[in-house]
Every structure is written in C-alpha cells, then in structure tokens.
Design a protein around this motif. Structure first.
Motif, PDB file in Angstrom:
ATOM      1  N   MET A   1      29.679 -15.120  35.753  1.00 63.57           N
ATOM      2  CA  MET A   1      28.744 -14.651  36.790  1.00 63.57           C
ATOM      3  C   MET A   1      27.299 -15.113  36.524  1.00 63.57           C
ATOM      4  O   MET A   1      26.405 -14.836  37.328  1.00 63.57           O
ATOM      5  N   LEU A   2      27.082 -15.812  35.403  1.00 63.86           N
ATOM      6  CA  LEU A   2      25.740 -16.274  35.053  1.00 63.86           C
ATOM      7  C   LEU A   2      25.580 -17.747  35.404  1.00 63.86           C
ATOM      8  O   LEU A   2      26.495 -18.544  35.195  1.00 63.86           O
ATOM      9  N   ASP A   3      24.397 -18.116  35.898  1.00 62.91           N
ATOM     10  CA  ASP A   3      24.128 -19.548  36.085  1.00 62.91           C
ATOM     11  C   ASP A   3      23.464 -20.085  34.806  1.00 62.91           C
ATOM     12  O   ASP A   3      23.111 -19.329  33.901  1.00 62.91           O
ATOM     13  N   ASP A   4      23.299 -21.381  34.721  1.00 62.71           N
ATOM     14  CA  ASP A   4      22.781 -22.003  33.496  1.00 62.71           C
ATOM     15  C   ASP A   4      21.395 -21.507  33.138  1.00 62.71           C
ATOM     16  O   ASP A   4      21.073 -21.284  31.965  1.00 62.71           O
ATOM     17  N   GLU A   5      20.548 -21.346  34.148  1.00 63.71           N
ATOM     18  CA  GLU A   5      19.165 -20.917  33.894  1.00 63.71           C
ATOM     19  C   GLU A   5      19.128 -19.515  33.288  1.00 63.71           C
ATOM     20  O   GLU A   5      18.419 -19.260  32.307  1.00 63.71           O
ATOM     21  N   LEU A   6      19.912 -18.596  33.866  1.00 60.74           N
ATOM     22  CA  LEU A   6      19.946 -17.228  33.368  1.00 60.74           C
ATOM     23  C   LEU A   6      20.549 -17.178  31.963  1.00 60.74           C
ATOM     24  O   LEU A   6      20.089 -16.431  31.095  1.00 60.74           O
ATOM     25  N   MET A   7      21.545 -18.017  31.731  1.00 59.56           N
ATOM     26  CA  MET A   7      22.178 -18.057  30.419  1.00 59.56           C
ATOM     27  C   MET A   7      21.191 -18.532  29.357  1.00 59.56           C
ATOM     28  O   MET A   7      21.168 -18.000  28.238  1.00 59.56           O
ATOM     29  N   ASP A   8      20.369 -19.520  29.700  1.00 59.80           N
ATOM     30  CA  ASP A   8      19.358 -20.024  28.758  1.00 59.80           C
ATOM     31  C   ASP A   8      18.339 -18.938  28.435  1.00 59.80           C
ATOM     32  O   ASP A   8      17.914 -18.787  27.283  1.00 59.80           O
ATOM     33  N   GLU A   9      17.932 -18.173  29.453  1.00 61.08           N
ATOM     34  CA  GLU A   9      16.970 -17.092  29.231  1.00 61.08           C
ATOM     35  C   GLU A   9      17.564 -16.020  28.298  1.00 61.08           C
ATOM     36  O   GLU A   9      16.902 -15.542  27.378  1.00 61.08           O
ATOM     37  N   MET A  10      18.820 -15.663  28.577  1.00 60.74           N
ATOM     38  CA  MET A  10      19.471 -14.648  27.753  1.00 60.74           C
ATOM     39  C   MET A  10      19.648 -15.146  26.325  1.00 60.74           C
ATOM     40  O   MET A  10      19.459 -14.400  25.361  1.00 60.74           O
ATOM     41  N   ARG A  11      19.993 -16.418  26.183  1.00 64.42           N
ATOM     42  CA  ARG A  11      20.179 -17.001  24.853  1.00 64.42           C
ATOM     43  C   ARG A  11      18.888 -16.913  24.040  1.00 64.42           C
ATOM     44  O   ARG A  11      18.896 -16.581  22.842  1.00 64.42           O
ATOM     45  N   GLU A  12      17.761 -17.182  24.701  1.00 67.65           N
ATOM     46  CA  GLU A  12      16.463 -17.139  24.022  1.00 67.65           C
ATOM     47  C   GLU A  12      16.139 -15.716  23.571  1.00 67.65           C
ATOM     48  O   GLU A  12      15.664 -15.494  22.444  1.00 67.65           O
ATOM     49  N   GLU A  13      16.409 -14.737  24.428  1.00 66.48           N
ATOM     50  CA  GLU A  13      16.150 -13.340  24.083  1.00 66.48           C
ATOM     51  C   GLU A  13      17.053 -12.864  22.945  1.00 66.48           C
ATOM     52  O   GLU A  13      16.611 -12.202  22.003  1.00 66.48           O
ATOM     53  N   LEU A  14      18.326 -13.225  23.040  1.00 66.42           N
ATOM     54  CA  LEU A  14      19.287 -12.756  22.042  1.00 66.42           C
ATOM     55  C   LEU A  14      19.017 -13.364  20.671  1.00 66.42           C
ATOM     56  O   LEU A  14      19.256 -12.728  19.640  1.00 66.42           O
ATOM     57  N   ASN A  15      18.536 -14.578  20.636  1.00 63.83           N
ATOM     58  CA  ASN A  15      18.178 -15.203  19.358  1.00 63.83           C
ATOM     59  C   ASN A  15      17.108 -14.385  18.633  1.00 63.83           C
ATOM     60  O   ASN A  15      17.082 -14.319  17.403  1.00 63.83           O
ATOM     61  N   LYS A  16      16.227 -13.749  19.417  1.00 63.80           N
ATOM     62  CA  LYS A  16      15.172 -12.922  18.826  1.00 63.80           C
ATOM     63  C   LYS A  16      15.699 -11.544  18.417  1.00 63.80           C
ATOM     64  O   LYS A  16      15.338 -11.009  17.370  1.00 63.80           O
ATOM     65  N   ASP A  17      16.567 -10.967  19.290  1.00 63.26           N
ATOM     66  CA  ASP A  17      16.934  -9.558  19.127  1.00 63.26           C
ATOM     67  C   ASP A  17      18.107  -9.303  18.181  1.00 63.26           C
ATOM     68  O   ASP A  17      18.242  -8.194  17.650  1.00 63.26           O
TER      69      ASP A  17
ATOM     70  N   ASN B   1      18.927 -10.686  15.262  1.00 61.84           N
ATOM     71  CA  ASN B   1      18.689 -10.877  13.822  1.00 61.84           C
ATOM     72  C   ASN B   1      19.674 -11.858  13.167  1.00 61.84           C
ATOM     73  O   ASN B   1      20.189 -11.606  12.076  1.00 61.84           O
ATOM     74  N   GLY B   2      19.952 -12.924  13.869  1.00 60.68           N
ATOM     75  CA  GLY B   2      20.781 -13.968  13.279  1.00 60.68           C
ATOM     76  C   GLY B   2      22.274 -13.780  13.421  1.00 60.68           C
ATOM     77  O   GLY B   2      23.051 -14.637  12.979  1.00 60.68           O
ATOM     78  N   THR B   3      22.716 -12.675  14.017  1.00 63.85           N
ATOM     79  CA  THR B   3      24.147 -12.495  14.244  1.00 63.85           C
ATOM     80  C   THR B   3      24.630 -13.529  15.254  1.00 63.85           C
ATOM     81  O   THR B   3      24.048 -13.650  16.341  1.00 63.85           O
ATOM     82  N   PRO B   4      25.659 -14.309  14.935  1.00 69.33           N
ATOM     83  CA  PRO B   4      26.106 -15.349  15.862  1.00 69.33           C
ATOM     84  C   PRO B   4      26.656 -14.757  17.159  1.00 69.33           C
ATOM     85  O   PRO B   4      27.269 -13.689  17.144  1.00 69.33           O
ATOM     86  N   PHE B   5      26.426 -15.445  18.274  1.00 71.09           N
ATOM     87  CA  PHE B   5      26.931 -14.980  19.566  1.00 71.09           C
ATOM     88  C   PHE B   5      27.322 -16.190  20.406  1.00 71.09           C
ATOM     89  O   PHE B   5      26.901 -17.324  20.152  1.00 71.09           O
ATOM     90  N   MET B   6      28.134 -15.936  21.419  1.00 72.83           N
ATOM     91  CA  MET B   6      28.534 -16.998  22.339  1.00 72.83           C
ATOM     92  C   MET B   6      28.888 -16.383  23.690  1.00 72.83           C
ATOM     93  O   MET B   6      29.179 -15.187  23.787  1.00 72.83           O
ATOM     94  N   PHE B   7      28.846 -17.208  24.722  1.00 71.68           N
ATOM     95  CA  PHE B   7      29.156 -16.776  26.079  1.00 71.68           C
ATOM     96  C   PHE B   7      30.594 -17.183  26.416  1.00 71.68           C
ATOM     97  O   PHE B   7      30.978 -18.339  26.195  1.00 71.68           O
ATOM     98  N   ILE B   8      31.363 -16.235  26.945  1.00 67.38           N
ATOM     99  CA  ILE B   8      32.741 -16.554  27.319  1.00 67.38           C
ATOM    100  C   ILE B   8      33.085 -15.902  28.658  1.00 67.38           C
ATOM    101  O   ILE B   8      32.389 -14.987  29.126  1.00 67.38           O
ATOM    102  N   SER B   9      34.168 -16.364  29.241  1.00 69.66           N
ATOM    103  CA  SER B   9      34.753 -15.709  30.418  1.00 69.66           C
ATOM    104  C   SER B   9      36.261 -15.841  30.312  1.00 69.66           C
ATOM    105  O   SER B   9      36.786 -16.954  30.322  1.00 69.66           O
ATOM    106  N   SER B  10      36.931 -14.724  30.175  1.00 71.16           N
ATOM    107  CA  SER B  10      38.385 -14.753  30.040  1.00 71.16           C
ATOM    108  C   SER B  10      39.052 -15.217  31.327  1.00 71.16           C
ATOM    109  O   SER B  10      40.009 -15.998  31.307  1.00 71.16           O
ATOM    110  N   VAL B  11      38.527 -14.744  32.460  1.00 72.66           N
ATOM    111  CA  VAL B  11      39.122 -15.091  33.752  1.00 72.66           C
ATOM    112  C   VAL B  11      38.959 -16.579  34.051  1.00 72.66           C
ATOM    113  O   VAL B  11      39.893 -17.247  34.499  1.00 72.66           O
TER     114      VAL B  11
END
Length: 333
Positions: free
Chosen positions: A287-303, A305-315
C-alpha cells in the motif's frame, strides 16, 4: 495441524508401581529335609518416565487420558529367584516440554532432545527375601521384607514451541498470512483480532533443500506480561525461538512506538528474550509508494537504533525471497 489439535498445557495424575514382596521360603529337596532359607527378592515397581519425541508437536495425547499407572513388581520366590520388575510407563512428549509440580509450580526438568528420558516417579523397591536375614543364631528366618509403595502425584506438562524463527506482533499484523505464504502451513486467517489462538508451525523451504522452522505466535497486547489477554499462554512460546521476527503493519500510526511496546512486553516477561537476534518487517507494504517508503526508511533508521528492518507484502509476494535470505543469514551467523 488444526488449531483444536494444538494442546500445549495439561495436568496429569501419575502413579509409579509398588515393589514386590520378598519371599519366605526354606530349601527343600530329596535327601535335604532341612535346607536353609532361599527366599528371593521382590521386583521393583515400574517407573514413570518422560521421554522426548521429535515427531510430536503437541500434547494432545494427554487431552483425554490424564491418569497413568506403572506396573507393580512381582513377588520373590524360592531358589533365590527375584520377582520381575513392574512395567515402566513412558510419557512421550514433544521437544520443548517443561514438567512442573502441580502443587508448588516448581520446574522439575525440561525435555529438549529426541530420546531424552527423565524418571519422574521412581517405582517402589522390592522387598528382600528371607535369604538375606540368615545369621549364625537365626539360621531359618521366617520373615521377609514387604515391597515399598510406589509414588503418586499431579504434574503440569507445558509445551514451549521450539522453532528457529518466532513471529511477534500485535493482533492482525499479518503474521498468519506471512506464515501461509512463506511455508506450507495453513493457519486460520481473518480480518479480526486474535484470529490465532494457538501457535502455528511451518517449514520454510530454502535453497539447496535447506529448511528452517517458523512459528506464528498469537498476537501481543499491552499488559500481556501481566497475563492480560492471552498473556503467559503465548509468551512462553517465544522463549524457545532462536530468532525473533517482529511484524508491524505499514498502516500503523507509529511503527517505532509499536516496536517499543512489543519489546517492553518481552522485557517484562523475561529480559533474556532481548538477547535474541531481531528483525523488523513492515508488513502490508504494497500500500506504500516509493516516495513514502523512502521517507519511512529515513525515519526508521533514526528511531530503531540500528535494528535491521525491511518492507514486505505477503499478498503481493514483495520482499519474501529477500526475507528468507536474511533469516537464513541470521540463523547461521
């Protein structure tokens, strides 16, 4: 495995066998009219033994049969013959089963290996025959020992699911959907909270015929560590997972806050859970477009504390291959 067949908590009543009586017998045969004592010992009573079985995933065998008795030892007989031991009772349990005393709730032991055996209740010792009691002044004792009584008690069997990866998240975060996509498991899936009431297990097939086990744990709510909601009934399963995969929906109001709440529940239940390797997956990311995903990625990198994360969609099957690669890397680090 259907949800109704997953039994992870049972109370059982157990009794070990009584020892056989020692024999009171005096040796008699042709031309020997006054032989000495030759009464044999009684056999020991049967033990109650808990045994690990890697082919079991649930305690359903104890759902309807909850009382078990071991056999009694046979009595001793003439010619110093020892009675047969009573038949042992074996309780086959899945790996990850914890045995507790029902009254005190004390943990007695855990079964974690295939074929591992622990004697839960020892059978009573057999009595000694009169042959043992002969002396210079009492050469024909006409008494022997009775067998000792067996033991009995009530115990709790608790299963903590053993898996390589445990899915952790709030209700309706998409854990069951991910499990159904990444494994051959068929968990119940619906659009309401607490669809999953019991852990679901699935085998993730990886490259070159390799595989690992993933467990979908029922969703966490705030206060779970204090027993609210499903409480301890699901948190105990998380203890036995080698790595933790946190699943948070992309439409969450605050992804970082949700992650902190989940961590806090685990910390309050058992601080050692925070020592496990962790990976955060942002589910429903189609449900996310590339621009929104980039914004979220930038925020999550800050918040985060280095815990790895990734975006997925099971469907949409988005990021599933990359997720398998990352999990395999974590498991073999």
């Amino acid at each position: 495995m259907t949800e109704g067949n997953f039994v992870d908590y049972v109370k059982v009543g157990l009794t070990s066998g009584k020892g056989g009586k020692g024999s009171v017998h005096l040796h008699r045969e042709k031309f020997i009219t006054k032989g000495g004592p030759d009464g044999g010992d009684g056999g020991r009573g049967g033990h109650v033994i808990v045994r690990g079985n890697e082919n079991l995933w649930t305690l359903i065998n104890f759902k309807y049969t909850k009382h078990f008795k071991a056999g009694h030892g046979e009595h001793g007989s003439k010619s110093r013959s020892t009675g047969a031991d009573g038949q042992d009772v074996y309780l086959d349990v899945p790996l990850g089963t914890v045995v507790k005393d029902f009254e005190t709730k004390e943990i007695l032991f855990e079964i974690t290996e295939h074929g591992e055996e622990k004697i839960l209740l020892k059978g009573g010792m057999g009595g000694r025959g009169n042959w043992h009691f002969r002396t210079a002044t009492n050469q024909t004792p006409r008494y022997a020992q009775p067998g000792m009584d067996g033991l009995e008690g009530e115990f709790l069997l608790e299963l903590k699911v053993l898996a390589d990866v445990g899915l952790v998240g709030f209700p309706n975060a998409g854990k069951s959907t991910l499990l159904s996509v990444i494994t051959s498991a068929k968990p119940k899936i619906a659009d309401y909270e607490f669809t999953t009431l019991k852990p679901n297990l699935g085998i993730v097939e990886y490259r070159d015929f390799k595989s690992f086990v993933m467990a979908d744990i029922p969703g966490i709510i705030e206060g779970a560590a204090e027993g609210k909601g499903l409480g301890h009934y699901f948190l105990r399963h998380i203890e036995r997972n080698a790595n933790l995969l946190f699943l948070i929906a992309a439409d969450s109001k605050d992804i970082s806050k949700e992650y902190e709440i989940l961590l806090d529940e685990l910390r309050r239940y058992n601080p050692e859970l925070l020592d496990k390797e962790r990976l955060i997956c942002i589910s429903k990311s189609d449900m996310l477009d590339d621009e929104l995903m980039d914004e979220m990625r930038e925020e999550l990198n800050k918040d985060l504390n280095g815990t790895p994360f990734m975006f997925i969609s099971s469907v949409a099957q988005m990021g599933i291959v990359e997720l398998k690669d990352k999990l395999w890397e974590m498991l073999n680090a």
